[in-house]
Design a protein around this motif. Structure first.
Motif, PDB file in Angstrom:
ATOM      1  N   CYS A 121      -2.379   4.114  -2.066  1.00 41.14           N
ATOM      2  CA  CYS A 121      -3.280   4.521  -0.869  1.00 41.14           C
ATOM      3  C   CYS A 121      -3.209   4.024   0.841  1.00 41.14           C
ATOM      4  N   PRO A 122      -3.155   4.160   1.553  1.00 41.44           N
ATOM      5  CA  PRO A 122      -2.690   3.612   2.702  1.00 41.44           C
ATOM      6  C   PRO A 122      -3.374   2.945   3.378  1.00 41.44           C
ATOM      7  N   PHE A 123      -4.798   3.551   2.857  1.00 43.33           N
ATOM      8  CA  PHE A 123      -6.250   2.508   3.419  1.00 43.33           C
ATOM      9  C   PHE A 123      -6.450   1.208   2.195  1.00 43.33           C
ATOM     10  N   SER A 124      -6.772   0.072   2.790  1.00 43.34           N
ATOM     11  CA  SER A 124      -7.693  -0.843   2.353  1.00 43.34           C
ATOM     12  C   SER A 124      -9.033  -0.677   1.006  1.00 43.34           C
ATOM     13  N   TRP A 125      -9.280  -0.839   0.409  1.00 40.49           N
ATOM     14  CA  TRP A 125     -10.443  -0.889  -0.043  1.00 40.49           C
ATOM     15  C   TRP A 125     -11.631  -1.894  -0.311  1.00 40.49           C
ATOM     16  N   ILE A 126     -12.694  -1.702  -0.945  1.00 39.31           N
ATOM     17  CA  ILE A 126     -13.022  -2.816  -1.874  1.00 39.31           C
ATOM     18  C   ILE A 126     -13.845  -2.218  -2.534  1.00 39.31           C
ATOM     19  N   LYS A 127     -14.458  -2.937  -3.773  1.00 33.69           N
ATOM     20  CA  LYS A 127     -14.878  -2.710  -5.081  1.00 33.69           C
ATOM     21  C   LYS A 127     -16.167  -3.132  -5.329  1.00 33.69           C
ATOM     22  N   VAL A 128     -17.678  -2.284  -5.091  1.00 35.47           N
ATOM     23  CA  VAL A 128     -19.061  -3.613  -4.580  1.00 35.47           C
ATOM     24  C   VAL A 128     -19.257  -2.569  -5.724  1.00 35.47           C
ATOM     25  N   GLY A 129     -19.606  -3.062  -6.836  1.00 41.73           N
ATOM     26  CA  GLY A 129     -21.201  -3.097  -8.203  1.00 41.73           C
ATOM     27  C   GLY A 129     -20.507  -1.503  -8.847  1.00 41.73           C
ATOM     28  N   GLY A 130     -18.939  -1.538  -8.770  1.00 40.62           N
ATOM     29  CA  GLY A 130     -18.553  -0.040  -9.214  1.00 40.62           C
ATOM     30  C   GLY A 130     -18.015   0.614  -8.012  1.00 40.62           C
ATOM     31  N   ARG A 131     -18.514   0.703  -6.776  1.00 44.10           N
ATOM     32  CA  ARG A 131     -18.159   1.638  -6.449  1.00 44.10           C
ATOM     33  C   ARG A 131     -16.489   1.550  -5.615  1.00 44.10           C
ATOM     34  N   VAL A 132     -16.006   2.460  -5.312  1.00 47.79           N
ATOM     35  CA  VAL A 132     -15.437   1.844  -4.157  1.00 47.79           C
ATOM     36  C   VAL A 132     -15.141   2.343  -2.603  1.00 47.79           C
ATOM     37  N   LEU A 133     -15.370   1.911  -1.514  1.00 43.21           N
ATOM     38  CA  LEU A 133     -15.211   2.097   0.184  1.00 43.21           C
ATOM     39  C   LEU A 133     -14.795   1.656   0.533  1.00 43.21           C
ATOM     40  N   TYR A 134     -14.226   2.390   2.210  1.00 40.98           N
ATOM     41  CA  TYR A 134     -13.304   2.505   2.831  1.00 40.98           C
ATOM     42  C   TYR A 134     -13.617   1.820   3.927  1.00 40.98           C
ATOM     43  N   ASP A 135     -13.050   1.555   5.092  1.00 39.53           N
ATOM     44  CA  ASP A 135     -13.624   1.572   6.075  1.00 39.53           C
ATOM     45  C   ASP A 135     -13.306   2.586   7.154  1.00 39.53           C
ATOM     46  N   CYS A 136     -14.438   2.653   7.970  1.00 40.54           N
ATOM     47  CA  CYS A 136     -14.291   3.653   8.436  1.00 40.54           C
ATOM     48  C   CYS A 136     -13.509   4.255   9.693  1.00 40.54           C
ATOM     49  N   ALA A 137     -13.807   2.630  10.473  1.00 39.03           N
ATOM     50  CA  ALA A 137     -13.104   2.583  10.983  1.00 39.03           C
ATOM     51  C   ALA A 137     -11.161   2.817  11.294  1.00 39.03           C
ATOM     52  N   GLU A 138     -11.208   1.574   9.732  1.00 36.99           N
ATOM     53  CA  GLU A 138      -9.653   1.869   9.753  1.00 36.99           C
ATOM     54  C   GLU A 138      -9.036   2.629   9.163  1.00 36.99           C
ATOM     55  N   VAL A 139     -10.290   3.636   9.662  1.00 36.12           N
ATOM     56  CA  VAL A 139      -9.384   5.754   8.437  1.00 36.12           C
ATOM     57  C   VAL A 139      -8.588   6.427   9.451  1.00 36.12           C
ATOM     58  N   GLN A 140      -9.989   5.810  10.671  1.00 34.64           N
ATOM     59  CA  GLN A 140     -10.105   7.004  11.862  1.00 34.64           C
ATOM     60  C   GLN A 140      -8.650   6.219  12.565  1.00 34.64           C
ATOM     61  N   SER A 141      -8.402   4.895  12.586  1.00 34.19           N
ATOM     62  CA  SER A 141      -7.432   4.495  13.499  1.00 34.19           C
ATOM     63  C   SER A 141      -6.495   4.920  12.531  1.00 34.19           C
ATOM     64  N   TYR A 142      -6.185   5.105  11.535  1.00 30.23           N
ATOM     65  CA  TYR A 142      -4.517   5.097  10.689  1.00 30.23           C
ATOM     66  C   TYR A 142      -4.324   6.877  11.217  1.00 30.23           C
ATOM     67  N   LEU A 143      -5.608   7.460  11.114  1.00 33.57           N
ATOM     68  CA  LEU A 143      -5.556   9.143  11.690  1.00 33.57           C
ATOM     69  C   LEU A 143      -4.846   9.583  12.420  1.00 33.57           C
ATOM     70  N   GLU A 144      -5.857   8.439  13.773  1.00 36.63           N
ATOM     71  CA  GLU A 144      -5.064   8.603  14.968  1.00 36.63           C
ATOM     72  C   GLU A 144      -3.638   7.970  15.282  1.00 36.63           C
ATOM     73  N   ASN A 145      -3.251   6.659  14.444  1.00 32.25           N
ATOM     74  CA  ASN A 145      -1.841   6.062  14.519  1.00 32.25           C
ATOM     75  C   ASN A 145      -0.422   7.136  14.484  1.00 32.25           C
ATOM     76  N   ASN A 146      -0.968   7.815  13.412  1.00 32.54           N
ATOM     77  CA  ASN A 146      -0.430   8.736  13.021  1.00 32.54           C
ATOM     78  C   ASN A 146       0.055   9.892  13.191  1.00 32.54           C
ATOM     79  N   LYS A 147      -1.023  10.553  14.317  1.00 33.22           N
ATOM     80  CA  LYS A 147      -0.596  11.817  14.430  1.00 33.22           C
ATOM     81  C   LYS A 147       0.631  12.009  15.794  1.00 33.22           C
ATOM     82  N   ARG A 148       1.030  13.669  15.010  1.00 41.14           N
ATOM     83  CA  ARG A 148       2.183  14.077  15.685  1.00 41.14           C
ATOM     84  C   ARG A 148       1.729  15.069  16.617  1.00 41.14           C
TER      85      ARG A 148
END
Length: 70
Positions: free
Chosen positions: A32-59
């Motif tokens: 997975c190219p994104f880090s995640w955290i687990k809170v109470g059994g739920r997996v969550l992703y930092d929205c800003a990190e995902v958007q930054s990854y997408l911007e940095n990998n734009k072709r």
């Protein structure tokens, strides 16, 4: 205090137009190219990190055609 916005796996899959299972498989295989955290059994992703990854990998859709002579 700076509160970050997090999204769950279903929201991430919808954002990337992928199946939820694909993202879960990425996490399991540690691909997975994104880090995640687990809170109470739920997996969550930092929205800003995902958007930054997408911007940095734009072709570019054009492969420098305008710089080539025919």
């Amino acid at each position: 205090m700076n509160i970050k916005k997090y999204i769950n796996t279903t929201e991430l899959a919808k954002m990337l137009n992928l199946k939820r299972n694909t993202i879960e498989r990425w996490r399991t295989n540690r691909k997975c190219p994104f880090s995640w955290i687990k809170v109470g059994g739920r997996v969550l992703y930092d929205c800003a990190e995902v958007q930054s990854y997408l911007e940095n990998n734009k072709r570019s859709a054009v492969n420098n055609i305008q710089n080539k002579e025919f």
